[in-house]
Design a protein around this motif. Sequence first.
Motif, PDB file in Angstrom:
ATOM      1  N   VAL A 214       8.453   6.507  -1.559  1.00 14.92           N
ATOM      2  CA  VAL A 214       7.252   6.341  -2.386  1.00 14.92           C
ATOM      3  C   VAL A 214       7.629   6.069  -3.835  1.00 14.92           C
ATOM      4  CG1 VAL A 214       6.841   8.766  -3.076  1.00 14.92           C
ATOM      5  CG2 VAL A 214       4.906   7.235  -2.697  1.00 14.92           C
ATOM      6  N   MET A 215       8.760   6.623  -4.290  1.00 14.95           N
ATOM      7  CA  MET A 215       9.206   6.343  -5.650  1.00 14.95           C
ATOM      8  C   MET A 215       9.598   4.878  -5.817  1.00 14.95           C
ATOM      9  SD  MET A 215      11.322   9.712  -6.853  1.00 14.95           S
ATOM     10  CE  MET A 215      11.633  10.605  -5.342  1.00 14.95           C
ATOM     11  N   ILE A 216      10.301   4.336  -4.822  1.00 17.99           N
ATOM     12  CA  ILE A 216      10.683   2.925  -4.890  1.00 17.99           C
ATOM     13  C   ILE A 216       9.448   2.040  -4.796  1.00 17.99           C
ATOM     14  CG2 ILE A 216      12.004   1.084  -3.781  1.00 17.99           C
ATOM     15  CD1 ILE A 216      13.977   3.239  -2.853  1.00 17.99           C
ATOM     16  N   ALA A 217       8.491   2.437  -3.954  1.00 18.61           N
ATOM     17  CA  ALA A 217       7.247   1.666  -3.832  1.00 18.61           C
ATOM     18  C   ALA A 217       6.512   1.627  -5.168  1.00 18.61           C
ATOM     19  CB  ALA A 217       6.356   2.263  -2.743  1.00 18.61           C
TER      20      ALA A 217
ATOM     21  N   SER B 212       9.620  -8.607  -5.436  1.00 17.95           N
ATOM     22  CA  SER B 212       9.223  -7.228  -5.742  1.00 17.95           C
ATOM     23  C   SER B 212       8.184  -6.733  -4.750  1.00 17.95           C
ATOM     24  CB  SER B 212       8.662  -7.153  -7.170  1.00 17.95           C
ATOM     25  OG  SER B 212       9.624  -7.555  -8.120  1.00 17.95           O
ATOM     26  N   LEU B 213       7.227  -7.600  -4.397  1.00 16.74           N
ATOM     27  CA  LEU B 213       6.203  -7.236  -3.431  1.00 16.74           C
ATOM     28  C   LEU B 213       6.817  -6.925  -2.072  1.00 16.74           C
ATOM     29  CD1 LEU B 213       3.221  -6.990  -2.518  1.00 16.74           C
ATOM     30  CD2 LEU B 213       3.278  -9.461  -2.077  1.00 16.74           C
ATOM     31  N   ALA B 214       7.787  -7.718  -1.636  1.00 17.35           N
ATOM     32  CA  ALA B 214       8.406  -7.512  -0.330  1.00 17.35           C
ATOM     33  C   ALA B 214       9.055  -6.137  -0.234  1.00 17.35           C
ATOM     34  CB  ALA B 214       9.429  -8.609  -0.066  1.00 17.35           C
ATOM     35  N   VAL B 215       9.752  -5.728  -1.289  1.00 20.14           N
ATOM     36  CA  VAL B 215      10.380  -4.404  -1.280  1.00 20.14           C
ATOM     37  C   VAL B 215       9.310  -3.313  -1.285  1.00 20.14           C
ATOM     38  CG1 VAL B 215      11.943  -2.846  -2.494  1.00 20.14           C
ATOM     39  CG2 VAL B 215      12.437  -5.299  -2.435  1.00 20.14           C
ATOM     40  N   MET B 216       8.223  -3.523  -2.036  1.00 19.45           N
ATOM     41  CA  MET B 216       7.138  -2.553  -2.060  1.00 19.45           C
ATOM     42  C   MET B 216       6.545  -2.349  -0.669  1.00 19.45           C
ATOM     43  SD  MET B 216       3.264  -2.679  -3.461  1.00 19.45           S
ATOM     44  CE  MET B 216       3.578  -3.871  -4.743  1.00 19.45           C
ATOM     45  N   VAL B 217       6.276  -3.444   0.027  1.00 15.94           N
ATOM     46  CA  VAL B 217       5.708  -3.364   1.373  1.00 15.94           C
ATOM     47  C   VAL B 217       6.655  -2.622   2.310  1.00 15.94           C
ATOM     48  CG1 VAL B 217       5.019  -4.720   3.388  1.00 15.94           C
ATOM     49  CG2 VAL B 217       4.301  -5.440   1.103  1.00 15.94           C
ATOM     50  N   TRP B 218       7.924  -2.960   2.241  1.00 15.88           N
ATOM     51  CA  TRP B 218       8.925  -2.318   3.095  1.00 15.88           C
ATOM     52  C   TRP B 218       8.978  -0.811   2.845  1.00 15.88           C
ATOM     53  CZ3 TRP B 218      14.860  -2.522   2.077  1.00 15.88           C
ATOM     54  CH2 TRP B 218      15.531  -1.901   3.126  1.00 15.88           C
ATOM     55  N   MET B 219       9.021  -0.406   1.588  1.00  8.26           N
ATOM     56  CA  MET B 219       9.110   1.012   1.262  1.00  8.26           C
ATOM     57  C   MET B 219       7.846   1.763   1.670  1.00  8.26           C
ATOM     58  SD  MET B 219      12.064   1.873   0.040  1.00  8.26           S
ATOM     59  CE  MET B 219      12.693   0.788   1.335  1.00  8.26           C
ATOM     60  N   HIS B 220       6.686   1.131   1.514  1.00 10.88           N
ATOM     61  CA  HIS B 220       5.449   1.806   1.913  1.00 10.88           C
ATOM     62  C   HIS B 220       5.389   2.006   3.413  1.00 10.88           C
ATOM     63  CE1 HIS B 220       1.027   1.941   2.865  1.00 10.88           C
ATOM     64  NE2 HIS B 220       1.163   2.946   2.028  1.00 10.88           N
ATOM     65  N   GLU B 221       5.838   1.019   4.173  1.00 15.58           N
ATOM     66  CA  GLU B 221       5.857   1.173   5.632  1.00 15.58           C
ATOM     67  C   GLU B 221       6.847   2.251   6.053  1.00 15.58           C
ATOM     68  OE1 GLU B 221       3.681  -0.215   7.713  1.00 15.58           O
ATOM     69  OE2 GLU B 221       2.761  -1.026   5.877  1.00 15.58           O
TER      70      GLU B 221
END
Length: 389
Positions: free
Chosen positions: A210-213, A369-378
């Motif tokens: 969640v921190m990375i997201a 940046s969005l791709a990493v956010m999506v990955w971390m949230h999942e």
Amino acid sequence: MIHLLLVVIYLSFISLGLPDALLGSAWPSMYAGFDVPISYAGVISMIIALGTVVSSLQSDRLSRSLGTGKVTAFSVALTAAALFGFSVSRSFWMLCLWAIPYGVGAGSVDASLNNYVALHYASRHMSWLHCMWGIGASIGPYIMGYALTGGQGWPAGYRSIAVLQVVLTAILLVSLPLWKGQRTDAGAGEAPDKPLTLREIFRIPGAKEVMIAFFCYSAVEQTTSLWASSYLALHAGFSTEQAAGFASLFFIGITVGRAFSGFLTIRMDDPQMIRLGQGVIAVGIIALLLPLGEFFTLVGLILIGLGCAPVFPCIIHSTPAHFGADRSQAVIGVQMASAYIGTCVMPPLFGLIANHINVAWFPVYLILSLAVMVWMHEMLLKKSGQRLS
């Protein structure tokens, strides 16, 4: 009285948003006069973000000793002084100097009010609170654009926002009695007696994700905030005056999106809202990437703003479901720190790309940046899924 206080809190978040997009909208007209590269906007942004990190980490101590109302009033006054300082700056180092109180003031307001609303008001007010920020962030570039097109120059834009901040400071001072004696309606008082250490927080399943997201969300939002105007002026073919005004479309998208998010949460849960927002952001970035013309470029900015709208408040709101109400306050604090670090690092990093490669890489930077956010949230949902079942 409670509803009157809520109005004051909303006004405070409008104030918080007013100056947030000023630097990005004014920078194409500013940097040549200071004889610095375009990437130096990232330096100022980094100083502001560092001040925000420091003040947010101290917000709990300040709120306990002074109270949220006094902290908010003092912080808005500090921001007003910093904006006046920007308006009279005649060298780049003076901008950097005034960026320090700017960041300190903004961070105290943000952290204190988010915490106060989370403790004392129902969750729907979190989305609407951030909607108020979007109203301020949308108005700011218009005021700056009006100052530029009217021939008054960017200092007049900063002075106008400073005056509005002074007015709000007066309102906050008058409203100080309203902050006393409020009781929670959102389940406050469940935090552990002993605060969690950073090591203990990092050990919680899903905490790192969640921190990375949050870090990546800030990368998308703040990079767009700072560099959209420059992208429009230097790549998409708009004049600097047009770019300053059109950059506010991103914040209009956030504002409208957060206004509706409060109602959508009645039918959709937090993970659904976050996924919806991420999908809309992706469509907006694609609109920037494809050579579809000026109209679709502006539509893309609006869509990115609409997509950003539910992500931040819904991640905050879902924290108790992911980590438990007893640990949510500690985790939210670290989440906010991660967001500010993202603000500190990622927009300046793109400034280097814009300066040494090309500002046209703006949408590519956002989609990564969005791709990493999506990955971390999942990954977060997978690790903490038992709390959402």
